[in-house]
Design a protein around this motif. Structure first.
Motif, PDB file in Angstrom:
ATOM      1  N   SER A  44       0.710  -1.252  -0.051  1.00 60.33           N
ATOM      2  CA  SER A  44       0.148   0.112   0.192  1.00 60.33           C
ATOM      3  C   SER A  44       0.739   1.270   0.039  1.00 60.33           C
ATOM      4  CB  SER A  44      -1.075  -0.036   1.236  1.00 60.33           C
ATOM      5  OG  SER A  44      -0.128  -0.169   2.492  1.00 60.33           O
ATOM      6  N   LEU A  45       2.297   1.226  -0.214  1.00 63.16           N
ATOM      7  CA  LEU A  45       3.070   2.242  -0.036  1.00 63.16           C
ATOM      8  C   LEU A  45       3.440   2.759  -1.466  1.00 63.16           C
ATOM      9  CD1 LEU A  45       4.214   3.715   2.465  1.00 63.16           C
ATOM     10  CD2 LEU A  45       6.249   2.623   1.800  1.00 63.16           C
ATOM     11  N   TYR A  46       3.340   4.114  -1.768  1.00 62.11           N
ATOM     12  CA  TYR A  46       3.938   4.896  -2.843  1.00 62.11           C
ATOM     13  C   TYR A  46       5.097   5.839  -2.609  1.00 62.11           C
ATOM     14  CZ  TYR A  46      -0.751   2.960  -4.292  1.00 62.11           C
ATOM     15  OH  TYR A  46      -1.618   2.104  -4.521  1.00 62.11           O
ATOM     16  N   ASN A  47       5.698   6.087  -3.689  1.00 61.17           N
ATOM     17  CA  ASN A  47       6.880   6.959  -3.337  1.00 61.17           C
ATOM     18  C   ASN A  47       7.290   7.697  -4.388  1.00 61.17           C
ATOM     19  OD1 ASN A  47       9.603   5.861  -4.768  1.00 61.17           O
ATOM     20  ND2 ASN A  47       8.373   4.053  -4.440  1.00 61.17           N
ATOM     21  N   GLY A  48       8.088   8.776  -4.348  1.00 60.74           N
ATOM     22  CA  GLY A  48       8.647   9.647  -5.226  1.00 60.74           C
ATOM     23  C   GLY A  48       9.626  10.817  -4.389  1.00 60.74           C
ATOM     24  N   TYR A  49       9.751  11.688  -5.159  1.00 62.00           N
ATOM     25  CA  TYR A  49      10.443  12.900  -4.660  1.00 62.00           C
ATOM     26  C   TYR A  49      10.026  14.456  -4.920  1.00 62.00           C
ATOM     27  CZ  TYR A  49      13.070  13.734  -9.015  1.00 62.00           C
ATOM     28  OH  TYR A  49      13.305  14.013 -10.398  1.00 62.00           O
ATOM     29  N   ILE A  50      10.194  15.375  -4.175  1.00 67.59           N
ATOM     30  CA  ILE A  50       9.710  16.736  -4.486  1.00 67.59           C
ATOM     31  C   ILE A  50      11.199  17.615  -3.932  1.00 67.59           C
ATOM     32  CG2 ILE A  50       8.247  18.574  -3.882  1.00 67.59           C
ATOM     33  CD1 ILE A  50       6.189  16.689  -3.075  1.00 67.59           C
ATOM     34  N   VAL A  51      11.512  18.292  -4.725  1.00 67.27           N
ATOM     35  CA  VAL A  51      12.823  19.484  -4.599  1.00 67.27           C
ATOM     36  C   VAL A  51      11.917  20.732  -4.389  1.00 67.27           C
ATOM     37  CG1 VAL A  51      14.708  20.650  -5.541  1.00 67.27           C
ATOM     38  CG2 VAL A  51      14.106  18.304  -6.204  1.00 67.27           C
ATOM     39  N   PHE A  52      12.071  21.098  -2.969  1.00 66.24           N
ATOM     40  CA  PHE A  52      11.710  22.431  -2.608  1.00 66.24           C
ATOM     41  C   PHE A  52      12.966  23.462  -2.706  1.00 66.24           C
ATOM     42  CE2 PHE A  52       9.146  19.718  -0.220  1.00 66.24           C
ATOM     43  CZ  PHE A  52       8.026  19.859  -0.684  1.00 66.24           C
TER      44      PHE A  52
END
Length: 279
Positions: free
Chosen positions: A108-116
């Motif tokens: 049930s886990l999803y992932n990715g990235y965000i660059v602030f």
């Protein structure tokens, strides 16, 4: 004796049969993760995670899962996108981010990235919108998120000699060592206030220096080139001692022209673009 052997075999057979009916525990979905916060709507609670339980200015590897409010079950078949937005006093802009993918070997886990690329302040803040579809039904949830400044420079924004705006973010090493470290960097072009595509086929030159130690460098560094598999730029970073390091950078285009950054010399002690590491 024959009777006892028969009884023993029967007991062992029953025990084995019972054991096979017991559910084998699955791996913890959240190993190595700490909850940052929850984002809710009328139907679901979205749990947002990172390794530290916080967000900060720069590259953030994130995980999430979606829980049904009516059943308390976690969703296993969602299609998810997200949209970070900086709400400034006079304008709004987005930031670079990845697709959201199902995490390998997780249910049930999803992932990715965000660059602030910038931190929040007293007057300006980030929000995160998560759009998702479950069994053909579309949902959305939105919340303000905390993005404090990073202790060291992990992301830079600048305009190149080609007149285009770029964002570069340090990803690895997360835990630097006195060794030849793997270094990875993400490079994005700002096409609009809302669109930051990955830059392809560039090169990132590095020159690590210790300003407090005569600005000495280190041997065996390898400049960064892009990997087709993850679209990131990878190389080798040599750190010969603990302390504060300035990772001086130059960004080169596909024609090997320097778009930003300077070569370090006796007269030029630091590049105009750099990351910082201290350990």
């Amino acid at each position: 004796m024959k009777y006892l052997r028969i009884i023993t075999l029967v007991v062992l057979s029953v025990f084995a049969s019972c054991s096979s009916d017991v559910d084998v525990p699955t791996a913890n979905e959240l190993d190595g993760l700490t909850k940052i916060q929850e984002i809710t709507n009328d139907t679901h609670t979205i749990e947002l995670f990172s390794a530290t339980g916080t967000l900060e200015q720069g590259h953030n590897a994130l995980s999430l899962r979606i829980k049904s409010k009516s059943t308390n079950d976690y969703v296993k078949n969602a299609v998810i996108t997200w949209s970070p937005l900086m709400n400034m006093t006079s304008m709004q802009h987005a930031s670079p981010y990845s697709d959201v993918m199902k995490t390998a070997a997780k249910e049930s886990l999803y992932n990715g990235y965000i660059v602030f690329q910038m931190a929040e302040n007293d007057m300006e803040h980030w929000t995160l919108t998560i759009n998702y579809t479950i069994d053909g039904v579309a949902y959305s949830a939105n919340s303000q998120i905390r993005v404090p400044a990073s202790a060291k420079r992990r992301v830079i924004s600048f305009t190149g000699t080609d007149g285009k705006k770029y964002v570069m973010a340090l990803i690895d090493p997360v835990t630097p060592k006195v060794a030849l470290n793997d270094i990875s960097v993400a490079v994005f072009r700002m096409e609009s206030m809302m669109l930051f595509p990955v830059v392809d086929n560039f090169k990132v030159k590095i020159d690590p220096r210790m300003p407090s130690m005569g600005n000495h460098s280190s041997p065996n560094n390898v400049d960064l080139v892009q990997s087709a598999s993850d679209e990131l730029y990878h190389g080798k970073l040599s750190l010969t001692m603990t302390g504060y390091w300035k990772i001086n950078l130059q960004l080169l285009n596909a024609s090997n022209e320097v778009l930003k950054g300077e070569t370090i010399t006796d007269d030029v002690t630091a590049s105009s673009i750099y990351f910082e590491i201290e350990f």
